[in-house]
Design a protein around this motif. Structure first.
Motif, PDB file in Angstrom:
ATOM      1  N   VAL A 161      54.386 -10.062   5.833  1.00 24.52           N
ATOM      2  CA  VAL A 161      54.309  -8.892   4.958  1.00 24.52           C
ATOM      3  C   VAL A 161      54.638  -9.330   3.531  1.00 24.52           C
ATOM      4  O   VAL A 161      55.435 -10.258   3.325  1.00 24.52           O
ATOM      5  N   PRO A 162      54.028  -8.698   2.532  1.00 21.62           N
ATOM      6  CA  PRO A 162      54.376  -9.032   1.148  1.00 21.62           C
ATOM      7  C   PRO A 162      55.754  -8.477   0.789  1.00 21.62           C
ATOM      8  O   PRO A 162      56.047  -7.311   1.029  1.00 21.62           O
ATOM      9  N   VAL A 163      56.580  -9.309   0.213  1.00 21.48           N
ATOM     10  CA  VAL A 163      57.942  -8.922  -0.166  1.00 21.48           C
ATOM     11  C   VAL A 163      58.101  -9.176  -1.666  1.00 21.48           C
ATOM     12  O   VAL A 163      57.808 -10.276  -2.152  1.00 21.48           O
ATOM     13  N   ARG A 164      58.565  -8.161  -2.388  1.00 21.49           N
ATOM     14  CA  ARG A 164      58.817  -8.299  -3.818  1.00 21.49           C
ATOM     15  C   ARG A 164      60.304  -8.570  -4.023  1.00 21.49           C
ATOM     16  O   ARG A 164      61.155  -7.743  -3.677  1.00 21.49           O
ATOM     17  N   PHE A 165      60.624  -9.733  -4.584  1.00 19.24           N
ATOM     18  CA  PHE A 165      61.994 -10.141  -4.822  1.00 19.24           C
ATOM     19  C   PHE A 165      62.323  -9.995  -6.310  1.00 19.24           C
ATOM     20  O   PHE A 165      61.525 -10.368  -7.170  1.00 19.24           O
ATOM     21  N   GLY A 166      63.502  -9.474  -6.600  1.00 18.68           N
ATOM     22  CA  GLY A 166      64.075  -9.541  -7.931  1.00 18.68           C
ATOM     23  C   GLY A 166      65.141 -10.628  -7.926  1.00 18.68           C
ATOM     24  O   GLY A 166      66.225 -10.447  -7.352  1.00 18.68           O
TER      25      GLY A 166
END
Length: 364
Positions: A97-102
């Protein structure tokens, strides 16, 4: 905190973007017109030119970008520790799954900086990436916004990450990609019309002579349907333009359109089928030739909405602008491609003749 920002696009980049837009539209117009005119006039070299020209443009674009890719490949990436400030996991039909990390990246030889990255992560490994957890990242020093989380770091970096205690920096992302040169997409239709007009004018005599000869029943004149959609059919190609408020992703819409273009009981084979939100284009194989093709009615159009949804939501594009689905069988088996463009770049996926996804390319 030191902030790394993208520089404004150079002034000389806008004329270059303008030239690329005109060239792209011109090649598309020449290619489509060559396929149509070549099919109508039975001009085999012209028809082949329409097939080869887009591939030639793609090859030239690839060769033109080779020096830039070589420069980027020569840059040695850096490895550093980073602390996860935020994590947003998207949905997906696969195990990744695409995961957006900060992330707050803390290099050994420089100041810390923040960066937002989107990366495909296996759902089984998601618990290992919790907020305030320390991970190992790798990034090009001249393009820190392309940082990637190293899923399997070396034992040395694993030990450093396990023992490190880092705090995320406040604020928004500091390392961001530079703004792209305007694509000037409004110029592409102008180039398309210019290229198509050039081919039609060059072969006008052949077309006029062809019009004076008796036509078989299958070479129907273009016809328009009701105000809800417009249909144009010839012996070589066909298009359907839907009215406002309708989409080819609506249930049954694409199937009805393909049935209307191919006719009742006819087995008209297609070279290419292109689907956009409200526009369907079909280029038919020339009658009496052995050109490769397929029956457009056999396409798995019931899978198209799911393919478009995955391409627009699961490949790293936060704000997709346009999408295009292309089915062709120029060589080998049938291939279905979905290409999506957005502010983050271009993403695509490929599927087989059954609509099963075979390859994904995230936005870069």
């Amino acid at each position: 905190m030191t902030t790394t920002k993208g520089t404004p696009p150079p002034a000389h980049g806008i004329p270059a973007a303008l030239a690329r837009a005109v060239l792209t539209g011109g090649v598309a117009g020449v290619s489509l017109a060559a396929l149509v005119v070549g099919g109508i006039t039975e001009n085999a070299p012209l028809f082949v030119t329409g097939l080869v020209l887009p591939a030639a443009l793609g090859l030239l674009s690839f060769l033109a970008g080779a020096p830039r890719r070589a420069r980027e490949a020569a840059v040695v990436p850096r490895t550093a520790l980073a602390v996860i400030g935020s994590r947003e996991a998207g949905g997906g039909a696969t195990s990744e799954v695409p995961v957006r990390f900060g992330l707050t990246v803390v290099p050994d030889d420089g100041p810390a900086f923040r960066v937002d990255v989107t990366q495909d992560i296996n759902v089984v490994d998601l618990p290992d990436y919790r907020p305030r957890g320390v991970v190992v990242v790798r990034y090009p020093p001249d393009r820190p916004w392309r940082a990637r989380v190293v899923e399997r770091p070396t034992p040395e970096w694993q030990e450093r990450a396990a023992s490190a205690r880092l705090d995320p920096l406040p604020g928004t992302a500091g390392a961001v990609a530079p703004p792209e040169v305007p694509t000037l997409g409004f110029v592409v239709p102008f180039g398309l019309l210019l290229g198509a007009a050039a081919v039609v004018l060059l072969f006008r005599a052949d077309l006029v002579g062809r019009d004076g000869a008796p036509k078989p029943p299958s070479a129907a004149r273009p016809s328009a349907s009701s105000t809800s959609s417009t249909t144009v059919v010839s012996s070589a190609s066909a298009t359907v333009l839907l009215g406002p408020g309708r989409s080819f992703l609506d249930p049954g819409e694409l199937g009805r359109a393909l049935d209307s273009l191919t006719g009742e009981g006819e087995a008209r084979r297609a070279l290419t089928v292109v689907v956009r939100e409200r526009l369907l284009s079909v280029v038919f194989s020339p009658t009496g030739t052995r050109a490769p093709g397929f029956d457009p009615r056999a396409l798995p159009h019931g899978r198209f909405p799911a393919l478009v949804k995955e391409a627009t939501t699961a490949l790293g594009l936060r704000s997709p602008r346009t999408w295009q689905l292309t089915a062709d069988r120029l060589t080998g088996s049938l291939v279905i491609r979905v290409v999506v463009t957005g502010a983050e770049g271009t993403a695509s996926l490929e599927a087989d003749g059954q609509g099963r996804v075979a390859r994904r390319t995230s936005a870069r």
